[in-house]
Design an enzyme around this catalytic site. Structure first.
Site, PDB file in Angstrom:
ATOM      1  N   GLU A  68       0.836  -1.323  -0.195  1.00 31.68           N
ATOM      2  CA  GLU A  68      -0.008  -0.118   0.033  1.00 31.68           C
ATOM      3  C   GLU A  68       0.904   1.380  -0.272  1.00 31.68           C
ATOM      4  OE1 GLU A  68      -2.067  -3.415   0.825  1.00 31.68           O
ATOM      5  OE2 GLU A  68      -0.517  -2.505   2.285  1.00 31.68           O
ATOM      6  N   CYS A  90       8.932  -2.962   5.916  1.00 32.70           N
ATOM      7  CA  CYS A  90       9.672  -3.979   6.281  1.00 32.70           C
ATOM      8  C   CYS A  90       9.264  -5.459   6.016  1.00 32.70           C
ATOM      9  CB  CYS A  90      10.192  -3.983   7.825  1.00 32.70           C
ATOM     10  SG  CYS A  90      11.211  -5.358   8.205  1.00 32.70           S
ATOM     11  N   VAL A  91       9.779  -6.112   5.060  1.00 41.24           N
ATOM     12  CA  VAL A  91       9.223  -7.253   4.585  1.00 41.24           C
ATOM     13  C   VAL A  91      10.258  -8.533   4.821  1.00 41.24           C
ATOM     14  CG1 VAL A  91       8.313  -8.698   2.578  1.00 41.24           C
ATOM     15  CG2 VAL A  91       8.206  -6.072   2.635  1.00 41.24           C
ATOM     16  N   ILE A  92      10.055  -9.515   5.719  1.00 34.31           N
ATOM     17  CA  ILE A  92      10.687 -10.364   5.998  1.00 34.31           C
ATOM     18  C   ILE A  92      10.421 -11.744   5.379  1.00 34.31           C
ATOM     19  CG2 ILE A  92      11.591 -11.902   7.939  1.00 34.31           C
ATOM     20  CD1 ILE A  92      11.029  -9.324   9.650  1.00 34.31           C
ATOM     21  N   THR A  96       7.123 -19.016   2.031  1.00 29.98           N
ATOM     22  CA  THR A  96       6.438 -19.125   0.687  1.00 29.98           C
ATOM     23  C   THR A  96       7.075 -18.179  -0.423  1.00 29.98           C
ATOM     24  OG1 THR A  96       4.790 -17.597   1.239  1.00 29.98           O
ATOM     25  CG2 THR A  96       4.285 -19.809   2.059  1.00 29.98           C
ATOM     26  N   HIS A  98       5.656 -15.362  -1.444  1.00 29.08           N
ATOM     27  CA  HIS A  98       5.011 -14.236  -0.856  1.00 29.08           C
ATOM     28  C   HIS A  98       5.803 -13.291  -0.881  1.00 29.08           C
ATOM     29  CE1 HIS A  98       2.861 -11.357   1.688  1.00 29.08           C
ATOM     30  NE2 HIS A  98       1.974 -11.588   1.010  1.00 29.08           N
ATOM     31  N   PHE A 123      12.997   4.708  -1.609  1.00 30.34           N
ATOM     32  CA  PHE A 123      12.567   3.461  -1.155  1.00 30.34           C
ATOM     33  C   PHE A 123      13.338   3.031   0.019  1.00 30.34           C
ATOM     34  CE2 PHE A 123      13.506  -1.337  -1.322  1.00 30.34           C
ATOM     35  CZ  PHE A 123      12.313  -1.833  -1.660  1.00 30.34           C
ATOM     36  N   ARG A 137      18.929  -3.603  10.119  1.00 25.07           N
ATOM     37  CA  ARG A 137      18.823  -2.575   9.082  1.00 25.07           C
ATOM     38  C   ARG A 137      17.840  -1.512   9.344  1.00 25.07           C
ATOM     39  NH1 ARG A 137      17.524  -4.020   3.802  1.00 25.07           N
ATOM     40  NH2 ARG A 137      17.750  -1.681   3.297  1.00 25.07           N
TER      41      ARG A 137
END
Length: 167
Positions: A68, A90-92, A96, A98, A123, A137
């Site tokens: 989003e 934050c994407v961990i 899968t 995903h 970004f 990070r």
């Protein structure tokens, strides 16, 4: 070869500075992995203040997740009210695919906002293989992606003002 060097020496160098001035920046923050993104948000806000910004020049929008970020950044950029947009998330990685889809689409969306609107869209999304990498990070152990993203936003806002003024 001499002509190239001579031409380069006569070329003006445009470079942004870490000066807020009258710039307005929007900060779009994902609530997914909120313990990390809130830490990044705090660092971005502190950096804004350290660079001479005030609360009048900084808008904060919170979104459910990283996907989003781009649509919200696009609306903010299209408003004409902002000199730069910072997207924090934050994407961990999980078990899968995903992770790969979210990271790819988030990066693409944020890039497109900047290129399609002309408003720098930074970004500041951590994409980590595990929690330890994300913690590093997000500034829990070292550095902070929120601070780095705000530095880039202020520099780009400054540069875009110079480009617009033709100096």
């Amino acid at each position: 070869m001499g002509n190239i060097l001579r031409s380069y020496a006569m070329t003006d160098k445009l470079e942004g500075e870490l000066v807020v001035g009258d710039a307005k920046v929007a900060l779009v923050v994902s609530r997914t992995n909120g313990s990390l993104t809130s830490h990044m948000q705090s660092a971005a806000e502190s950096t804004w203040i350290q660079l001479g910004g005030d609360s009048q020049g900084l808008t904060i929008a919170c979104v459910p997740g990283s996907l989003e970020l781009a649509v919200t950044a696009k609306k903010l950029a299209e408003s004409g009210d902002y000199d730069a947009i910072v997207c924090l998330g934050c994407v961990i990685r999980g078990d899968t695919d995903h992770f790969d889809h979210v990271c790819e689409q988030t990066a693409k969306g944020i890039r497109e906002v900047g290129t399609n609107t002309g408003v720098p869209c930074i970004f500041g999304v951590i994409t980590a293989n595990n929690l330890d990498q994300a913690l590093d990070r997000a500034g829990v152990k070292q550095g902070n992606a929120g601070r780095e993203a705000m530095l880039a936003a202020v520099e780009m806002a400054n540069l875009m003002q110079k480009v617009q003024q033709g100096t």
